[in-house]
Design a protein around this motif. Structure first.
Motif, PDB file in Angstrom:
ATOM      1  N   GLU A 141     -34.278   4.183   0.209  1.00  0.00           N
ATOM      2  CA  GLU A 141     -33.223   4.985  -0.408  1.00  0.00           C
ATOM      3  C   GLU A 141     -33.730   5.615  -1.708  1.00  0.00           C
ATOM      4  O   GLU A 141     -33.414   6.765  -2.015  1.00  0.00           O
ATOM      5  CB  GLU A 141     -31.980   4.137  -0.662  1.00  0.00           C
ATOM      6  N   GLN A 142     -34.547   4.889  -2.444  1.00  0.00           N
ATOM      7  CA  GLN A 142     -35.109   5.423  -3.691  1.00  0.00           C
ATOM      8  C   GLN A 142     -36.024   6.613  -3.393  1.00  0.00           C
ATOM      9  O   GLN A 142     -35.970   7.627  -4.095  1.00  0.00           O
ATOM     10  CB  GLN A 142     -35.871   4.336  -4.438  1.00  0.00           C
ATOM     11  N   ALA A 178     -36.837  12.514  -3.247  1.00  0.00           N
ATOM     12  CA  ALA A 178     -37.107  13.745  -2.493  1.00  0.00           C
ATOM     13  C   ALA A 178     -35.953  14.732  -2.645  1.00  0.00           C
ATOM     14  O   ALA A 178     -36.167  15.933  -2.865  1.00  0.00           O
ATOM     15  CB  ALA A 178     -37.344  13.421  -1.023  1.00  0.00           C
ATOM     16  N   ILE A 179     -34.726  14.235  -2.565  1.00  0.00           N
ATOM     17  CA  ILE A 179     -33.553  15.100  -2.734  1.00  0.00           C
ATOM     18  C   ILE A 179     -33.532  15.672  -4.142  1.00  0.00           C
ATOM     19  O   ILE A 179     -33.237  16.855  -4.340  1.00  0.00           O
ATOM     20  CB  ILE A 179     -32.256  14.335  -2.424  1.00  0.00           C
ATOM     21  N   VAL A 209     -28.979  18.654 -12.722  1.00  0.00           N
ATOM     22  CA  VAL A 209     -28.064  17.974 -11.810  1.00  0.00           C
ATOM     23  C   VAL A 209     -28.742  16.702 -11.326  1.00  0.00           C
ATOM     24  O   VAL A 209     -29.889  16.741 -10.877  1.00  0.00           O
ATOM     25  CB  VAL A 209     -27.721  18.882 -10.601  1.00  0.00           C
ATOM     26  N   SER A 210     -28.032  15.586 -11.410  1.00  0.00           N
ATOM     27  CA  SER A 210     -28.557  14.321 -10.885  1.00  0.00           C
ATOM     28  C   SER A 210     -28.074  14.137  -9.453  1.00  0.00           C
ATOM     29  O   SER A 210     -26.873  13.902  -9.224  1.00  0.00           O
ATOM     30  CB  SER A 210     -28.086  13.145 -11.740  1.00  0.00           C
ATOM     31  N   ALA A 211     -28.985  14.264  -8.501  1.00  0.00           N
ATOM     32  CA  ALA A 211     -28.627  14.105  -7.095  1.00  0.00           C
ATOM     33  C   ALA A 211     -28.024  12.715  -6.848  1.00  0.00           C
ATOM     34  O   ALA A 211     -27.044  12.574  -6.117  1.00  0.00           O
ATOM     35  CB  ALA A 211     -29.840  14.325  -6.213  1.00  0.00           C
ATOM     36  N   ALA A 212     -28.603  11.684  -7.453  1.00  0.00           N
ATOM     37  CA  ALA A 212     -28.110  10.320  -7.254  1.00  0.00           C
ATOM     38  C   ALA A 212     -26.652  10.191  -7.698  1.00  0.00           C
ATOM     39  O   ALA A 212     -25.841   9.586  -6.999  1.00  0.00           O
ATOM     40  CB  ALA A 212     -28.986   9.327  -7.999  1.00  0.00           C
ATOM     41  N   GLU A 213     -26.307  10.771  -8.839  1.00  0.00           N
ATOM     42  CA  GLU A 213     -24.932  10.710  -9.331  1.00  0.00           C
ATOM     43  C   GLU A 213     -23.985  11.447  -8.407  1.00  0.00           C
ATOM     44  O   GLU A 213     -22.917  10.954  -8.065  1.00  0.00           O
ATOM     45  CB  GLU A 213     -24.839  11.289 -10.741  1.00  0.00           C
ATOM     46  N   VAL A 214     -24.360  12.649  -8.002  1.00  0.00           N
ATOM     47  CA  VAL A 214     -23.502  13.469  -7.135  1.00  0.00           C
ATOM     48  C   VAL A 214     -23.264  12.767  -5.798  1.00  0.00           C
ATOM     49  O   VAL A 214     -22.142  12.681  -5.316  1.00  0.00           O
ATOM     50  CB  VAL A 214     -24.093  14.868  -6.914  1.00  0.00           C
TER      51      VAL A 214
END
Length: 72
Positions: A3-4, A9-10, A63-68
């Motif tokens: 997942e990390q 990658a995202i 933009v933080s992909a993890a937060e979104v």
């Protein structure tokens, strides 16, 4: 892929799209997110792409992909 690794990658795709697509329409941003995710070998759902595109359009900056993606 962990997942990390997936989130890293995202994030790479989101950073690239954010820097290239400032001021682009949401449809263009979503298309670029799809294209980028395919290039890095990460599957994103339509919902994930829509959420990321919305935030990229709204923030016009980092933009933080993890937060979104954790908000969904």
């Amino acid at each position: 892929m962990t997942e990390q690794d997936r989130l890293a990658a995202i994030q790479t795709v989101v950073d690239r799209v954010t820097s290239w697509q400032d001021g682009a329409t949401e449809g263009t941003v979503a298309d670029e997110l799809r294209r980028g995710s395919e290039e890095v070998g990460v599957d994103l759902s339509d919902d994930e792409i829509a959420r990321l595109a919305d935030v990229i359009q709204d923030r016009h900056g980092a933009v933080s992909a993890a937060e979104v993606l954790s908000e969904g």
